[in-house]
Motif scaffolding. Structure first.
Motif, PDB file in Angstrom:
ATOM      1  N   CYS A 102       0.959  -0.932  -0.078  1.00 34.41           N
ATOM      2  CA  CYS A 102      -0.027   0.045  -0.081  1.00 34.41           C
ATOM      3  C   CYS A 102       0.347   1.703   0.141  1.00 34.41           C
ATOM      4  O   CYS A 102       1.558   1.380   0.522  1.00 34.41           O
ATOM      5  N   THR A 104       0.460   4.331   0.467  1.00 35.16           N
ATOM      6  CA  THR A 104      -0.961   5.141   1.523  1.00 35.16           C
ATOM      7  C   THR A 104       0.349   4.761   3.076  1.00 35.16           C
ATOM      8  O   THR A 104       0.894   5.396   3.388  1.00 35.16           O
ATOM      9  N   CYS A 105       0.105   3.630   3.271  1.00 34.65           N
ATOM     10  CA  CYS A 105       0.207   3.015   4.798  1.00 34.65           C
ATOM     11  C   CYS A 105       1.451   2.414   4.989  1.00 34.65           C
ATOM     12  O   CYS A 105       1.622   2.323   6.026  1.00 34.65           O
ATOM     13  N   LYS A 107       2.068  -0.673   4.388  1.00 32.13           N
ATOM     14  CA  LYS A 107       1.829  -2.253   4.489  1.00 32.13           C
ATOM     15  C   LYS A 107       1.782  -2.557   3.531  1.00 32.13           C
ATOM     16  O   LYS A 107       1.517  -2.419   2.179  1.00 32.13           O
ATOM     17  N   THR A 140      -3.298   0.534  -3.267  1.00 33.83           N
ATOM     18  CA  THR A 140      -3.727   0.766  -1.714  1.00 33.83           C
ATOM     19  C   THR A 140      -4.889  -0.184  -1.378  1.00 33.83           C
ATOM     20  O   THR A 140      -5.539  -0.327  -1.734  1.00 33.83           O
ATOM     21  N   CYS A 144      -6.934   2.214   3.868  1.00 36.50           N
ATOM     22  CA  CYS A 144      -6.430   3.325   3.017  1.00 36.50           C
ATOM     23  C   CYS A 144      -8.161   3.453   2.253  1.00 36.50           C
ATOM     24  O   CYS A 144      -8.623   4.902   2.355  1.00 36.50           O
TER      25      CYS A 144
END
Ligand SMILES: [Zn+2]
Ligand SMILES: [Zn+2]
Length: 158
Positions: A102, A104-105, A107, A140, A144
């Motif tokens: 991901c 965004t985070c 992970k 993503t 998220c």
């Protein structure tokens, strides 16, 4: 994705490697290898340090770093340098898999995509002998995506 059952094999392999390099078989190196054998999937140097601290086993960051590098050199560990993530390691004996990351985070999730694996098994490259491959898919994650949707809705209401 791996089990601790492969641990005697790993120990033998590491002993052979250290012997061939004329390096000492220190208990710290083997304790770290024992830990690595129990980790399902990826781990980082921080995770190793935390585990050592929690089990009251005193080992320096330099020893962890050095041991992990030796295991990479022995082709027992694979290293992943992925943008946005701390350097990840995993056992080279882990069956082929893909990594979903991901953006965004940051992970990371491991998945076994049987179609992709079957496809890669058919690939032959000219004048090249494939040993392994690393597959990264960036996107993503659902958490998220949900957050983003929620934020979009609240911004609209304002
Ligand atoms: Zn995410
Ligand atoms: Zn992996």
């Amino acid at each position: 994705m791996n089990t601790a059952s492969g641990s005697p094999e790993l120990i033998d392999k590491f002993v052979e490697f250290l012997k061939s390099k004329k390096l000492r078989k220190t208990p710290e190196r083997f304790a770290l290898l024992e830990y690595i054998a129990t980790v399902p999937g990826h781990f980082t140097l921080d995770m190793m340090q935390q585990h050592a601290d929690e089990s009251g086993f005193h080992v320096s960051r330099a020893t962890i770093y050095n041991t992990v590098n030796l295991l990479v050199e022995a082709r027992m560990l694979r290293r992943h340098d992925i943008e946005g993530l701390p350097t990840q390691y995993e056992l080279a004996s882990t069956p082929p898999h893909s990594h979903l990351i991901c953006t965004t985070c940051h992970k990371l999730k491991e998945v076994r995509d049987k179609y992709f694996i079957a496809f890669m098994n058919t690939r032959k490259y000219n004048a090249f002998n494939t040993q392994y491959y690393s597959h990264y898919v960036f996107g993503t994650c659902s958490t998220c995506a949900r957050k983003r949707k929620r934020n979009a809705v609240t911004t609209k209401k304002k």
